[in-house]
Design an enzyme around this catalytic site. Structure first.
Site, PDB file in Angstrom:
ATOM      1  N   GLN A  92       0.828  -1.213   0.000  1.00 50.33           N
ATOM      2  CA  GLN A  92       0.000   0.000   0.000  1.00 50.33           C
ATOM      3  C   GLN A  92       0.857   1.256   0.000  1.00 50.33           C
ATOM      4  O   GLN A  92       1.916   1.311   0.639  1.00 50.33           O
ATOM      5  CB  GLN A  92      -0.913   0.003   1.235  1.00 50.33           C
ATOM      6  CG  GLN A  92      -1.911   1.146   1.265  1.00 50.33           C
ATOM      7  CD  GLN A  92      -2.940   0.974   2.372  1.00 50.33           C
ATOM      8  OE1 GLN A  92      -2.807   0.109   3.224  1.00 50.33           O
ATOM      9  NE2 GLN A  92      -3.977   1.789   2.361  1.00 50.33           N
ATOM     10  N   ARG A 181     -18.006  -9.758   0.279  1.00 52.26           N
ATOM     11  CA  ARG A 181     -17.860  -8.351  -0.077  1.00 52.26           C
ATOM     12  C   ARG A 181     -18.713  -7.892  -1.256  1.00 52.26           C
ATOM     13  O   ARG A 181     -18.835  -6.696  -1.499  1.00 52.26           O
ATOM     14  CB  ARG A 181     -16.389  -8.031  -0.351  1.00 52.26           C
ATOM     15  CG  ARG A 181     -15.484  -8.221   0.863  1.00 52.26           C
ATOM     16  CD  ARG A 181     -15.903  -7.356   2.035  1.00 52.26           C
ATOM     17  NE  ARG A 181     -14.924  -7.444   3.129  1.00 52.26           N
ATOM     18  CZ  ARG A 181     -14.991  -6.760   4.263  1.00 52.26           C
ATOM     19  NH1 ARG A 181     -16.016  -5.949   4.472  1.00 52.26           N
ATOM     20  NH2 ARG A 181     -14.070  -6.893   5.196  1.00 52.26           N
TER      21      ARG A 181
END
Length: 244
Positions: A92, A181
Site C-alpha cells: 500500500q 464483499r
C-alpha cells in the site's frame, strides 16, 4: 482537492489458471507422472472437471492460482476493511514516505445526495489538508524532515483520503472475498471494488468464478435475520435464474 475515482486493474495472474487447477486436482487421483498428466490436461477442455471440483467441495487445488490487482481511488476506510482478509498479500502507498501535498478523497454517495452536505464535507477535507500542511511545516522546522515529520503529520489525515494498493489473492480466498464483499450488506465502497475485481477474474477464469458472488445466489441468505431482503434482485443482478 479532487475527488478520487475508483480504478481496478488485473495486473497479473497465473497463466492458464483453470489448467493449473485441473493438474493439481487430477494429480490427487491419478497414477500418471507429472509430464504425462500435463500433456493430457492441455489436450482437452477442463471446464467440466473444474466445475465438478466446486460441486464436491474439493477446493484446495484452486489455491494454486493467484491474481494480482492494482487498485486506486479507494479510501483509507475501504483499505482498512480490505486488509482484514489475511490470506492475501498487500503493498500500500505509504503516508509516511509519500507527502500528502494535495490529497484526493472519496465522497460517500449519501453525502452526495445533499448539496449542502457536500460543501460541508469538502470544507472538512480542505481543513484537514490545511492542518496537515501547517503541522508538517512546523515539524520540519523542528528538525523532523522527510518521513520523520510525515509519519506524525499523517495523524491529521481523514479516513476519506485516497490510497493506492496492490493486492494478490489465490482463487480460493477470492471466492470467499467475493462471497462476503459483493453482498448487499457489505459497505458500498468495498462492494463496488469487489464487483469490479470479480468481473475481471471472470474474464480469465470463467469456470472457477462462474458462480461466484454473494452467498445468497444459490442458497438461502447466510446473513439470517440480518438479510437485506432483496435476494431475487441480487440474483437477477448476477444473472442467476430462478430455477437455478
Amino acid at each position: 482537492m479532487p475527488e478520487a475515482a475508483l480504478n481496478v486493474v488485473l495486473l497479473r495472474h497465473t497463466p492458464e489458471p483453470e489448467e493449473v487447477v485441473a493438474m493439481a486436482a487430477k494429480l490427487c487421483y491419478s497414477a500418471s507422472g507429472v509430464d504425462e498428466l500435463k500433456q493430457k490436461i492441455e489436450a482437452k477442455d477442463q471446464a467440466a472437471f473444474v466445475e465438478k471440483l466446486a460441486a464436491i467441495g474439493h477446493l484446495s487445488p484452486i489455491e494454486h492460482v493467484s491474481f494480482s490487482f492494482g487498485i486506486e481511488g479507494i479510501s483509507r476506510a475501504c483499505s482498512h476493511q480490505l486488509v482484514r482478509h489475511r490470506v492475501a498479500s498487500y503493498s500500500q502507498q505509504s503516508q509516511r514516505y509519500v507527502k500528502e501535498e494535495q490529497f484526493d478523497y472519496v465522497v460517500p454517495p449519501s453525502i452526495k445526495e445533499d448539496s449542502a452536505l457536500v460543501k460541508e464535507f469538502e470544507k472538512c477535507m480542505a481543513e484537514a489538508q490545511e492542518n496537515y500542511t501547517r503541522v508538517l511545516k512546523r515539524l520540519e522546522e523542528l528538525g523532523y524532515k522527510g518521513e520523520t515529520g510525515q509519519q506524525d503529520a499523517r495523524y491529521l489525515l481523514p479516513n476519506a483520503a485516497e490510497t493506492k494498493i496492490v493486492v494478490t489473492m489465490n482463487a480460493r480466498e477470492l471466492l470467499h472475498f467475493f462471497r462476503v464483499r459483493t453482498c448487499n450488506r457489505a459497505q458500498w465502497e468495498i462492494r463496488e471494488m469487489a464487483e469490479r475485481m470479480l468481473a475481471l477474474v471472470k474474464g480469465v477464469a470463467p469456470t472457477i468464478f462462474g458462480k461466484s458472488g454473494p452467498g445468497c445466489l444459490y442458497a438461502p441468505c447466510p446473513e439470517g435475520k440480518m438479510a437485506c431482503g432483496k435476494i431475487e434482485e441480487v440474483r437477477k443482478k448476477f444473472g442467476v435464474k430462478k430455477n437455478n
